[in-house]
Design a protein around this motif. Sequence first.
Motif, PDB file in Angstrom:
ATOM      1  N   ALA A   1       0.968  -1.830  -0.453  1.00 44.33           N
ATOM      2  CA  ALA A   1      -0.026   0.186  -0.161  1.00 44.33           C
ATOM      3  C   ALA A   1       0.570   1.680   0.189  1.00 44.33           C
ATOM      4  CB  ALA A   1      -0.554   0.456   1.114  1.00 44.33           C
ATOM      5  N   ALA A   2       0.677   2.803  -0.937  1.00 48.30           N
ATOM      6  CA  ALA A   2       0.501   4.219  -0.338  1.00 48.30           C
ATOM      7  C   ALA A   2      -0.548   4.402  -0.250  1.00 48.30           C
ATOM      8  CB  ALA A   2       1.498   4.141  -1.777  1.00 48.30           C
ATOM      9  N   GLU A   3      -0.029   5.431   1.111  1.00 46.82           N
ATOM     10  CA  GLU A   3      -0.584   6.578   1.589  1.00 46.82           C
ATOM     11  C   GLU A   3       0.214   8.521   1.515  1.00 46.82           C
ATOM     12  OE1 GLU A   3      -2.194   7.981   5.875  1.00 46.82           O
ATOM     13  OE2 GLU A   3      -1.370   6.376   5.543  1.00 46.82           O
ATOM     14  N   LEU A   4      -0.148   9.194   0.430  1.00 44.01           N
ATOM     15  CA  LEU A   4      -0.145  10.485   0.522  1.00 44.01           C
ATOM     16  C   LEU A   4      -0.276  11.139   2.387  1.00 44.01           C
ATOM     17  CD1 LEU A   4       1.036  12.624  -1.228  1.00 44.01           C
ATOM     18  CD2 LEU A   4      -1.383  12.674  -1.943  1.00 44.01           C
ATOM     19  N   LEU A   5       0.661  11.173   2.399  1.00 41.63           N
ATOM     20  CA  LEU A   5       0.871  12.207   3.537  1.00 41.63           C
ATOM     21  C   LEU A   5       0.326  13.517   3.966  1.00 41.63           C
ATOM     22  CD1 LEU A   5       4.335  10.453   5.844  1.00 41.63           C
ATOM     23  CD2 LEU A   5       1.582   9.643   5.917  1.00 41.63           C
ATOM     24  N   CYS A   6       1.353  13.692   3.342  1.00 36.54           N
ATOM     25  CA  CYS A   6       1.216  15.657   2.873  1.00 36.54           C
ATOM     26  C   CYS A   6       1.742  16.256   1.727  1.00 36.54           C
ATOM     27  CB  CYS A   6       1.822  16.339   3.938  1.00 36.54           C
ATOM     28  SG  CYS A   6       3.376  16.309   4.244  1.00 36.54           S
ATOM     29  N   VAL A   7       1.267  17.044   1.045  1.00 38.72           N
ATOM     30  CA  VAL A   7       1.943  17.987   0.204  1.00 38.72           C
ATOM     31  C   VAL A   7       2.800  19.044   0.746  1.00 38.72           C
ATOM     32  CG1 VAL A   7       2.063  19.223  -2.165  1.00 38.72           C
ATOM     33  CG2 VAL A   7       0.690  16.129  -1.423  1.00 38.72           C
ATOM     34  N   LYS A   8       3.885  19.371  -0.025  1.00 39.46           N
ATOM     35  CA  LYS A   8       4.037  20.354   0.198  1.00 39.46           C
ATOM     36  C   LYS A   8       4.285  21.476  -0.871  1.00 39.46           C
ATOM     37  CE  LYS A   8       8.534  23.591   1.929  1.00 39.46           C
ATOM     38  NZ  LYS A   8      10.023  23.123   2.618  1.00 39.46           N
ATOM     39  N   ILE A   9       3.433  22.805  -0.756  1.00 36.72           N
ATOM     40  CA  ILE A   9       3.798  24.063  -2.217  1.00 36.72           C
ATOM     41  C   ILE A   9       3.932  24.966  -2.150  1.00 36.72           C
ATOM     42  CG2 ILE A   9       1.949  24.635  -3.874  1.00 36.72           C
ATOM     43  CD1 ILE A   9      -0.438  22.687  -2.521  1.00 36.72           C
ATOM     44  N   ASP A  10       4.982  25.833  -2.863  1.00 35.55           N
ATOM     45  CA  ASP A  10       5.232  27.319  -3.137  1.00 35.55           C
ATOM     46  C   ASP A  10       5.533  27.607  -4.388  1.00 35.55           C
ATOM     47  OD1 ASP A  10       7.087  29.275  -1.884  1.00 35.55           O
ATOM     48  OD2 ASP A  10       8.486  28.342  -3.293  1.00 35.55           O
ATOM     49  N   VAL A  11       5.106  28.526  -4.196  1.00 42.52           N
ATOM     50  CA  VAL A  11       4.470  28.971  -5.757  1.00 42.52           C
ATOM     51  C   VAL A  11       5.263  30.311  -5.441  1.00 42.52           C
ATOM     52  CG1 VAL A  11       2.586  30.626  -7.150  1.00 42.52           C
ATOM     53  CG2 VAL A  11       2.321  28.418  -5.099  1.00 42.52           C
ATOM     54  N   GLU A  12       6.365  31.185  -6.730  1.00 40.90           N
ATOM     55  CA  GLU A  12       7.110  32.077  -6.790  1.00 40.90           C
ATOM     56  C   GLU A  12       6.820  32.640  -7.826  1.00 40.90           C
ATOM     57  OE1 GLU A  12       9.457  33.369  -4.902  1.00 40.90           O
ATOM     58  OE2 GLU A  12       9.095  31.715  -3.197  1.00 40.90           O
ATOM     59  N   HIS A  13       6.989  33.723  -8.861  1.00 39.13           N
ATOM     60  CA  HIS A  13       7.019  34.328  -9.202  1.00 39.13           C
ATOM     61  C   HIS A  13       7.573  34.320 -10.641  1.00 39.13           C
ATOM     62  CE1 HIS A  13       5.101  37.560 -12.753  1.00 39.13           C
ATOM     63  NE2 HIS A  13       6.607  37.951 -12.318  1.00 39.13           N
ATOM     64  N   VAL A  14       7.565  34.192 -11.648  1.00 39.93           N
ATOM     65  CA  VAL A  14       8.443  33.475 -13.348  1.00 39.93           C
ATOM     66  C   VAL A  14       8.717  34.851 -13.768  1.00 39.93           C
ATOM     67  CG1 VAL A  14       8.746  32.625 -15.235  1.00 39.93           C
ATOM     68  CG2 VAL A  14       7.402  31.715 -13.783  1.00 39.93           C
ATOM     69  N   GLN A  15      10.189  35.248 -13.184  1.00 40.43           N
ATOM     70  CA  GLN A  15      10.828  36.239 -14.267  1.00 40.43           C
ATOM     71  C   GLN A  15      10.526  36.576 -16.028  1.00 40.43           C
ATOM     72  OE1 GLN A  15      14.999  36.768 -13.181  1.00 40.43           O
ATOM     73  NE2 GLN A  15      14.131  37.383 -10.364  1.00 40.43           N
ATOM     74  N   PHE A  16       9.953  37.385 -16.271  1.00 44.27           N
ATOM     75  CA  PHE A  16       9.833  37.662 -17.517  1.00 44.27           C
ATOM     76  C   PHE A  16       9.808  37.117 -18.285  1.00 44.27           C
ATOM     77  CE2 PHE A  16      14.769  37.690 -16.714  1.00 44.27           C
ATOM     78  CZ  PHE A  16      14.583  39.180 -16.587  1.00 44.27           C
ATOM     79  N   ASN A  17       8.433  36.681 -17.563  1.00 46.79           N
ATOM     80  CA  ASN A  17       7.230  36.194 -17.970  1.00 46.79           C
ATOM     81  C   ASN A  17       5.733  36.335 -16.725  1.00 46.79           C
ATOM     82  OD1 ASN A  17       5.245  34.392 -19.476  1.00 46.79           O
ATOM     83  ND2 ASN A  17       6.497  32.342 -19.525  1.00 46.79           N
ATOM     84  N   ARG A  18       5.221  37.819 -16.927  1.00 42.48           N
ATOM     85  CA  ARG A  18       4.870  38.347 -16.436  1.00 42.48           C
ATOM     86  C   ARG A  18       3.456  37.705 -16.441  1.00 42.48           C
ATOM     87  NH1 ARG A  18       3.667  44.326 -18.311  1.00 42.48           N
ATOM     88  NH2 ARG A  18       2.721  44.246 -16.636  1.00 42.48           N
ATOM     89  N   GLY A  19       2.745  36.861 -15.297  1.00 41.33           N
ATOM     90  CA  GLY A  19       1.417  37.008 -14.886  1.00 41.33           C
ATOM     91  C   GLY A  19       1.694  34.933 -14.520  1.00 41.33           C
TER      92      GLY A  19
END
Length: 308
Positions: A72-90
């Motif tokens: 079996a496999a169990e997903l314990l948690c998810v770590k998420i990080d969001v960063e802006h992409v340079q030279f690509n607006r939005g």
Amino acid sequence: MADKVCCPGPICGSNNNNGAAGGFREAVCVHTKKVYDSCRSKECLRDIRVYLCRDAQELLNAGGIASVKPRAAELLCVKIDVEHVQFNRGCYTVDIRFFYRIECEVSCVVGRPRIIDGLAVFDKRVVLFGGEGGARIFSSRYIEDGMDVQLAPDSNKPTAVVEVVDPIVLDARVVAPETSCNCCCCALHEVPRSICSCFGGDNLVLDNDGYQLFVTLGQFSIIRLERDIQLLMPAYDICLPRRDCSGSGVGGEQDPCEIFANFEFPIDEFFPPKPDCADNLCGSLGGNTNNGCGCGNNSNGCGCKSCS
């Protein structure tokens, strides 16, 4: 037909009983989250290292392993990080780290099989569009034992949401030290304390010495970027609950047999439902609507709905 609604308030100029165009009573401004971009993923995660507890690692290092089977496999948690992409607006990069608990059955040459578990980690990065915004967000929401939240503004960065189900364990194998990868580029050097507590507080062996356990996982996930937005929505009426729970038994006792009498008999559990014609049952039988599948002819007792 009423004119275009551009501001909150009552909607007038209707002749129906609801007093509004199309049954709408008023236009209300709601605060919600809008999905700016999303993607779905179906991935086969091949040969992911499983970091075992010390006793399980000693079992592998002792040798004499006849076979290893994934359980079996169990997903314990998810770590998420969001960063802006340079030279690509939005656009933003979403870095995701998945933490799994893997359970395998190890059969030795001598002795009974043993169940071992360990930690597996997988990193993923996607680039999604999240729009732009330079405002700082303040909120009066109270946080217990926290500093004044009005002194802690949040940026207007979009929020990343990851939806994922527990993966499927496709394969498991034990690799000898001389054939395993000893590079440190993909090795795990530190484990969060909250993750270690999922393994009974035992120390996970992170070094590359000795035998190593690898698994292959199949994973489905959906990743999206959301941003707060205000929308003008039509409202029919106030939302008043219709179910009456006045006699719910609070402060008193209810006859359990009376409660059970309200349950419907689970017919589908004893007799699984037959496929509907929408599942192209007739087409799979050669396109003949009179060949006994019941489509086009409900008098044969097959129970299939009409395809017309």
